[in-house]
Design an enzyme around this catalytic site. Structure first.
Site, PDB file in Angstrom:
ATOM      1  N   ALA A  49       0.865  -1.180   0.000  1.00 16.74           N
ATOM      2  CA  ALA A  49       0.000   0.000   0.000  1.00 16.74           C
ATOM      3  C   ALA A  49       0.900   1.228   0.000  1.00 16.74           C
ATOM      4  O   ALA A  49       1.818   1.319   0.822  1.00 16.74           O
ATOM      5  CB  ALA A  49      -0.915   0.014   1.227  1.00 16.74           C
ATOM      6  N   GLU A  50       0.645   2.141  -0.909  1.00 23.58           N
ATOM      7  CA  GLU A  50       1.581   3.255  -1.076  1.00 23.58           C
ATOM      8  C   GLU A  50       1.641   4.180   0.132  1.00 23.58           C
ATOM      9  O   GLU A  50       2.592   4.949   0.276  1.00 23.58           O
ATOM     10  CB  GLU A  50       1.235   4.056  -2.333  1.00 23.58           C
ATOM     11  N   ASN A  51       0.631   4.119   1.014  1.00 26.84           N
ATOM     12  CA  ASN A  51       0.685   4.953   2.207  1.00 26.84           C
ATOM     13  C   ASN A  51       1.566   4.351   3.295  1.00 26.84           C
ATOM     14  O   ASN A  51       1.762   4.967   4.345  1.00 26.84           O
ATOM     15  CB  ASN A  51      -0.724   5.222   2.750  1.00 26.84           C
TER      16      ASN A  51
END
Length: 217
Positions: free
Chosen positions: A45-47
């Protein structure tokens, strides 16, 4: 099976053992529910999360665990969480094997528009630009036509691009295409869908594979 679920299920077939995969908003994130049995995929997840699984139920979700779209995720054993800077170092460093992103339009040259419709409020590009140039393989997931029946698979994108010549594969509820030599190369059709229907609903130039097969066959 509705079109979005069909696309998500077909995306899941692209996951291979050991892949590091980043999933975009919407349909791509739903594909986490359809990882083939026995396939060990590391989802990012890019976060700032690495190694998560299927969408939790209301009884199993942890409010503090979410993907970049704010949807809840289930962290698996061995998962890691980290800051945004580290996450984008993974993406920009070329460590993501595949990314699956939603799209508003895709064209036969592999250009993709997935972040803005002029005159319409949009949340912005997010990490799409970095993923499109940083991932080793880019898969676009898109419903084949808009609500008026107009093709979203075009000869040339009309909306502002997220990246040029970036898309390797397109998965819709009707078909799977590879981008080859500036054309849509049709490799698969959905159950009950004919090649003629796909050609009629695709604006861009299509080459039909001699070995075209049905989804999930």
């Amino acid at each position: 099976m509705n079109p979005k679920e069909l696309i998500a299920r077909r995306i899941g077939q692209e996951f291979k053992d050991g892949d590091i995969v980043n999933l975009g908003f919407g349909i791509p994130n739903a594909s986490a529910n359809y990882i083939p049995e026995g396939v060990n995929v590391i989802l990012q997840a890019e976060n700032g999360a690495l190694r998560f699984g299927a969408t939790p139920t209301k009884d199993t979700l942890t409010p503090d665990y979410g993907n970049s779209g704010g949807a809840p995720i289930t962290l698996l054993p061995g998962a890691a969480t980290f800051d945004l800077q580290t996450s984008f170092a993974i993406i920009r460093g070329g460590h993501v094997d595949k990314t699956v992103l939603g799209a508003l339009e895709v064209d036969q040259a592999g250009n993709i528009a997935n972040w803005m419709v002029p005159g319409v409020m949009a949340p912005g590009m997010g990490g799409a630009m970095d993923l499109l140039v940083g991932a080793k393989k880019v898969i676009a997931s898109i419903q084949h036509t808009d609500k008026k029946g107009n093709s979203k698979l075009l000869a040339k994108c009309t909306l502002p691009l997220s990246a040029a010549n970036a898309v390797d594969m397109v998965i819709t509820e009707l078909a799977v295409f590879e981008i080859k030599d500036g054309k849509f190369f049709l490799t698969e059709h959905a159950p009950g869908v004919t090649v003629e229907e796909i050609l009629a609903k695709t604006e861009g130039e299509v080459v039909v594979s001699e070995n075209i097969k049905e989804f999930f066959s």
